[in-house]
Design a protein around this motif. Structure first.
Motif, PDB file in Angstrom:
ATOM      1  N   LEU A 108       0.679  -1.285  -0.020  1.00 51.79           N
ATOM      2  CA  LEU A 108      -0.121  -0.032  -0.015  1.00 51.79           C
ATOM      3  C   LEU A 108       1.082   1.068  -0.459  1.00 51.79           C
ATOM      4  N   ILE A 111       1.881   1.853  -3.485  1.00 48.48           N
ATOM      5  CA  ILE A 111       0.775   2.358  -4.352  1.00 48.48           C
ATOM      6  C   ILE A 111       0.203   4.042  -3.867  1.00 48.48           C
ATOM      7  N   PHE A 112       0.303   4.249  -2.639  1.00 50.86           N
ATOM      8  CA  PHE A 112       0.351   5.473  -2.827  1.00 50.86           C
ATOM      9  C   PHE A 112       0.726   6.565  -2.563  1.00 50.86           C
ATOM     10  N   GLN A 114       2.467   6.593  -5.499  1.00 48.05           N
ATOM     11  CA  GLN A 114       1.879   7.572  -6.793  1.00 48.05           C
ATOM     12  C   GLN A 114       1.087   8.568  -6.381  1.00 48.05           C
ATOM     13  N   PRO A 115       1.232   9.697  -7.722  1.00 51.72           N
ATOM     14  CA  PRO A 115       0.388  10.855  -6.754  1.00 51.72           C
ATOM     15  C   PRO A 115      -0.723  10.425  -7.436  1.00 51.72           C
ATOM     16  N   PHE A 116      -2.168  10.346  -7.379  1.00 47.59           N
ATOM     17  CA  PHE A 116      -3.655  10.456  -7.654  1.00 47.59           C
ATOM     18  C   PHE A 116      -4.148  11.482  -6.786  1.00 47.59           C
ATOM     19  N   GLY A 118      -7.135  13.058  -4.475  1.00 47.61           N
ATOM     20  CA  GLY A 118      -8.242  13.169  -3.251  1.00 47.61           C
ATOM     21  C   GLY A 118      -6.205  12.649  -2.706  1.00 47.61           C
ATOM     22  N   VAL A 121      -6.039  13.509   1.153  1.00 47.04           N
ATOM     23  CA  VAL A 121      -7.762  12.549   1.853  1.00 47.04           C
ATOM     24  C   VAL A 121      -8.164  10.928   2.045  1.00 47.04           C
ATOM     25  N   ALA A 122      -7.228  10.306   1.412  1.00 41.38           N
ATOM     26  CA  ALA A 122      -7.112   9.018   0.808  1.00 41.38           C
ATOM     27  C   ALA A 122      -5.974   8.523   2.400  1.00 41.38           C
ATOM     28  N   ARG A 123      -4.932   8.843   2.683  1.00 43.67           N
ATOM     29  CA  ARG A 123      -4.428   8.816   3.098  1.00 43.67           C
ATOM     30  C   ARG A 123      -4.697   9.320   4.591  1.00 43.67           C
ATOM     31  N   VAL A 124      -5.287  10.150   4.873  1.00 43.68           N
ATOM     32  CA  VAL A 124      -6.027  10.176   6.142  1.00 43.68           C
ATOM     33  C   VAL A 124      -7.038   9.327   6.758  1.00 43.68           C
ATOM     34  N   LEU A 125      -7.840   9.262   5.699  1.00 42.39           N
ATOM     35  CA  LEU A 125      -9.356   8.263   5.627  1.00 42.39           C
ATOM     36  C   LEU A 125      -7.877   7.076   6.537  1.00 42.39           C
ATOM     37  N   MET A 126      -7.658   6.558   5.683  1.00 48.75           N
ATOM     38  CA  MET A 126      -6.051   4.741   4.964  1.00 48.75           C
ATOM     39  C   MET A 126      -5.749   4.625   6.592  1.00 48.75           C
ATOM     40  N   ILE A 127      -4.913   6.019   7.634  1.00 47.28           N
ATOM     41  CA  ILE A 127      -4.789   5.871   9.023  1.00 47.28           C
ATOM     42  C   ILE A 127      -5.605   5.937  10.651  1.00 47.28           C
ATOM     43  N   SER A 128      -6.422   6.502   9.230  1.00 43.39           N
ATOM     44  CA  SER A 128      -7.473   6.375  10.819  1.00 43.39           C
ATOM     45  C   SER A 128      -7.649   5.600  11.783  1.00 43.39           C
TER      46      SER A 128
ATOM     47  N   TRP B  18      -7.568   4.067  -3.062  1.00 42.98           N
ATOM     48  CA  TRP B  18      -9.061   5.258  -3.026  1.00 42.98           C
ATOM     49  C   TRP B  18      -9.983   3.481  -2.135  1.00 42.98           C
ATOM     50  N   ALA B  21      -8.187   2.585   0.774  1.00 47.56           N
ATOM     51  CA  ALA B  21      -8.842   3.451   2.195  1.00 47.56           C
ATOM     52  C   ALA B  21     -10.173   2.846   2.650  1.00 47.56           C
ATOM     53  N   LEU B 255      -9.054  11.176  16.629  1.00 49.42           N
ATOM     54  CA  LEU B 255      -8.649  11.637  15.586  1.00 49.42           C
ATOM     55  C   LEU B 255      -8.504  12.882  15.085  1.00 49.42           C
TER      56      LEU B 255
END
Lengths: 308, 275
Positions: A108, A111-112, A114-116, A118, A121-128, B18, B21, B255
Motif C-alpha cells: 500500500l 501504491i500511495f 504514486q500521485p493520484f 485526492g 484525503v485517502a491517506r487520512v482515511l487510511m490511517i484513521s 481509494w 482507504a 482522530l
C-alpha cells in the motif's frame, strides 16, 4: 522551561574559559536528574517486586498463606497447559498480525506513493483506525459488524442466502487478529509510506525510463529502501502486540475456553481475577524475559543509526 | 514532469488506493452512521443506509450525568500526564541535545529500553503499590503511570527535534548583546515550540487511548472513556446506537489530532529511526 534554559546558559558564562568544550563545560545534571531518576525508579522497583513475588507464596484472598515458594510458582506454571497455550496464542497473534500488516503495508505504501487525485484525503482515511481507542475498535467490530444476529456481515450473509457466521464463537482467534490487523495496518503503512517519501524521485524516474515495471521497481528499489523501516516497524509492533489486552478483554474475555487467552490476559486472570500474586508474578517474569529478547534487537537497531 | 509521467503510468493505483482507504475507514463511518439511528434501526436487516437521523442517542449519552464524568477524567488524565511529561522531558532532552556528552548515547538507549518493559510484567507490583498508596480508582495514579510510560517516547522525540536546531544562533544573539531573557523569549522559545507542541500532541493521543492501566486500575470514579466504552461489552439489551454515539464522542477529538500530527507521529513512534 525557563529554569532549564537559564541553568545551561548560565554555565558557559560562568566559565568562559571552557566555552568551547562540548558538553563537558556545562553541568547538565540538574536538567537530567528528574527524568533519569524517575525512569530508574519506574524500571527497578516494579521489576524487583515482580522477581520477589515470583518466588513467594502469596494469594490476596488468603493472607495466612505466605513464605518462600522457591521455584514452585514456576513449576506449577510450566506444568499448567494454560501457559503453553497462552504463549502459542501470543506468538500466533504477534507473527500473524505482523506478517499481514507488513506485507499489505509495504504494498500500500508503494501504491500511495504514486500521485493520484485526492491522495491526501485517502491517506487520512487510511490511517484513521490507528487513532481509534482499542476498546472502541473492538466493540465496533464485535457488535456492529461481526455480531451473528444484528451485525452487518450477518445481514449480508442472510441477504445472499447464507447462514450467518458466529465469528467470535467459531473463529475467535482469527476474529481478534482481524481487529488487530485493522488497527495496526495503518501504523505499518504510515511508517513505510514515510520511508518511501524520503526516496530520491530521480532514481525511480531513471528506472522507469529504463523500462522497469512497477513490480520491478517495488521489489528491486523500494523494498530494499524500506528494509530499515520494516525492521523497526516489526519490532515496535512486536512490543505492542505481545501485550494486547483491551481487544481480548471486551470481545472474548480470553474464551471460548482458553482459545484467545494470550500471555498478557493469562497474567491478568491470575493476578486480578484469581488473586494469585505469586503465580501471576512468575508469568510476569516470563513476559519480561520474552520482551527483553525482542527489545535487545530493537535497541541495537535504533542505536546503530543514532546521531548525537 | 516526473509527476505527470508517473500519473499516466498507473491510473489503477489511485483506484486501488481509494478503495482500500474507504474499506479501512468504513467501520468508523458505519459507527458514525449508526449513532444517528434509533436503536431499532441500528440492528435492522437489511441494514439501513437512508433514514431519518436522530440526535436522541447523543442526548441520552449527555443526560447520563456519568458521561461527562468519564470524558472529564479522560481530559484530566491526558492533559495532566502530558504537562507533567513535558515538564520533566523538555529539560532532559534539551540538555542531551545542546550539551551532548559521551554518555548521552547510552542514556538515550537505556531510556528506550525502559519503554520495552511489558506493562503486564509489572501489573502485580504496580497494582499492589497503587492499592497500598490508596490510589486505586484515582486520576493521580493514571497520571503518574501515563507520565512514566510516555516519558521515553517524549524525550526521544524532543531530542531528535532539538538536535536538528541551529545551536550557534544562541551564541550569536548573546554576542549581539541580547540578554538572557531576550535570548530565551525571542530566540529559543520560537525555535523549540513546534517540537514541544507536536510531542505534547503525541502524548495526549497515547494517554487518551491507553487501555491496559485504565481498565485495571480504575472502577468508577476515575475511569476514562476507554474504560467507559468497555463497560458496553456486557450486553444488557439493545443499545448499539448509544454505544456508537458514545464512541464517536470518544474518538472524534483524537482522530482530528491524529490527522494533524501524522508526520511527527512517525518520528515519535519509531524513536527517531524513521523521519
Amino acid at each position: 522551561m525557563s529554569t532549564a534554559a537559564s541553568a545551561t546558559m548560565g554555565g558557559p558564562r560562568a566559565k568562559p574559559g571552557k566555552k568551547k568544550a562540548i558538553g563537558g563545560g556545562v553541568n547538565t545534571m540538574p536538567l537530567l536528574a528528574p527524568a533519569v531518576g524517575l525512569l530508574l525508579i519506574w524500571m527497578i522497583v516494579p521489576l524487583a517486586m515482580t522477581l520477589f513475588f515470583a518466588f513467594r507464596r502469596y494469594n490476596l484472598l488468603n493472607p495466612m498463606i505466605h513464605g518462600w515458594a522457591g521455584f514452585n510458582n514456576f513449576k506449577y506454571l510450566f506444568e499448567d497447559p494454560a501457559l503453553l497455550h497462552s504463549l502459542l496464542v501470543s506468538v500466533i497473534l504477534v507473527v500473524g498480525v505482523i506478517a499481514i500488516t507488513i506485507i499489505l503495508g509495504s504494498i500500500l505504501a508503494a501504491i500511495f506513493n504514486q500521485p493520484f487525485p485526492g491522495q491526501g484525503v485517502a491517506r487520512v482515511l487510511m490511517i484513521s483506525p490507528f487513532f481509534v481507542m482499542p476498546t472502541v475498535s473492538a466493540l465496533v467490530w464485535k457488535n456492529l459488524l461481526m455480531h451473528p444476529v444484528s451485525g452487518l456481515f450477518a445481514a449480508f450473509a442472510r441477504m445472499l442466502g447464507f447462514q450467518p457466521i458466529d465469528w467470535f464463537g467459531s473463529f475467535p482467534l482469527s476474529s481478534i487478529m482481524l481487529i488487530l490487523c485493522w488497527e495496526w495496518l495503518p501504523y505499518a503503512f504510515l511508517i513505510l509510506f514515510t520511508a518511501l517519501q524520503s526516496m530520491d524521485e530521480e532514481q525511480l524516474e531513471a528506472a522507469r525510463l529504463d523500462g522497469a515495471t512497477a513490480y520491478n521497481i517495488f521489489v528491486s528499489i523500494q523494498l530494499p529502501h524500506m528494509a530499515r523501516a520494516i525492521s523497526v516497524t516489526i519490532m515496535i509492533e512486536m512490543i505492542f502486540l505481545l501485550s494486547v489486552f483491551a481487544e481480548i478483554y471486551v470481545t472474548t474475555a480470553g474464551g471460548p475456553g482458553f482459545a484467545t487467552t494470550n500471555l498478557t490476559f493469562l497474567i491478568y486472570q491470575r493476578a486480578l481475577l484469581a488473586f494469585n500474586v505469586g503465580g501471576a508474578s512468575a508469568a510476569g517474569v516470563i513476559a519480561i524475559i520474552l520482551a527483553n529478547i525482542v527489545s535487545a534487537f530493537l535497541t541495537r537497531s535504533v542505536g546503530k543509526r543514532l546521531e548525537i | 514532469m516526473s509527476h505527470s509521467v508517473a500519473k499516466q503510468r498507473h491510473p489503477v493505483a489511485g483506484i486501488i488506493a481509494w478503495v482500500v482507504a474507504l474499506v479501512m475507514f468504513f467501520p468508523i463511518a458505519w459507527m458514525a452512521l449508526a449513532s444517528f439511528k434509533t436503536e431499532v434501526e441500528a440492528v435492522q436487516t437489511p441494514p439501513l443506509l437512508f433514514f431519518m437521523p436522530t440526535l436522541e442517542n447523543y442526548r441520552a449519552i449527555f443526560s447520563e450525568a456519568n458521561y461527562l464524568l468519564f470524558a472529564g477524567n479522560s481530559v484530566g488524565i491526558a492533559v495532566g500526564a502530558t504537562l507533567l511529561t513535558l515538564i520533566i522531558s523538555v529539560p532532559a532532552a534539551f540538555a542531551m541535545a545542546f550539551y551532548p556528552s559521551p554518555r548521552t548515547r547510552g542514556l538515550l538507549l537505556w531510556m528506550l529500553s525502559t519503554k520495552m518493559l511489558p506493562a503486564v510484567g509489572v501489573l502485580v507490583p504496580i497494582y499492589l503499590l497503587v492499592r497500598d498508596a490508596g490510589l486505586l480508582d484515582s486520576r493521580t495514579a493514571l497520571i503518574v503511570i501515563n507520565t512514566l510510560s510516555n516519558m521515553p517516547i517524549a524525550i526521544w522525540m524532543l531530542f531528535t527535534f532539538f538536535r536538528d536546531l541551529p545551536k550557534d544562533i544562541i551564541e550569536a544573539s548573546r554576542i549581539d548583546g541580547a540578554n538572557l531573557r531576550q535570548v530565551l523569549v525571542h530566540v529559543l522559545l520560537p525555535l523549540v515550540m513546534p517540537g514541544i507542541a507536536s510531542t505534547g500532541l503525541l502524548c495526549i493521543i497515547l494517554c487518551w487511548n491507553e487501555a491496559f492501566w485504565s481498565l485495571n486500575l480504575t472502577a468508577h470514579n476515575a475511569a476514562p472513556l476507554t474504560a467507559f466504552i468497555a463497560s458496553f461489552s456486557a450486553p444488557q439489551g439493545l443499545f448499539w446506537a448509544k454505544l456508537s454515539a458514545a464512541s464517536v464522542l470518544a474518538i472524534a477529538p483524537i482522530l482530528i489530532f491524529g490527522w494533524f500530527s501524522q508526520k511527527q507521529l512517525v518520528s515519535g513512534l519509531t524513536f527517531g529511526a524513521v523521519k
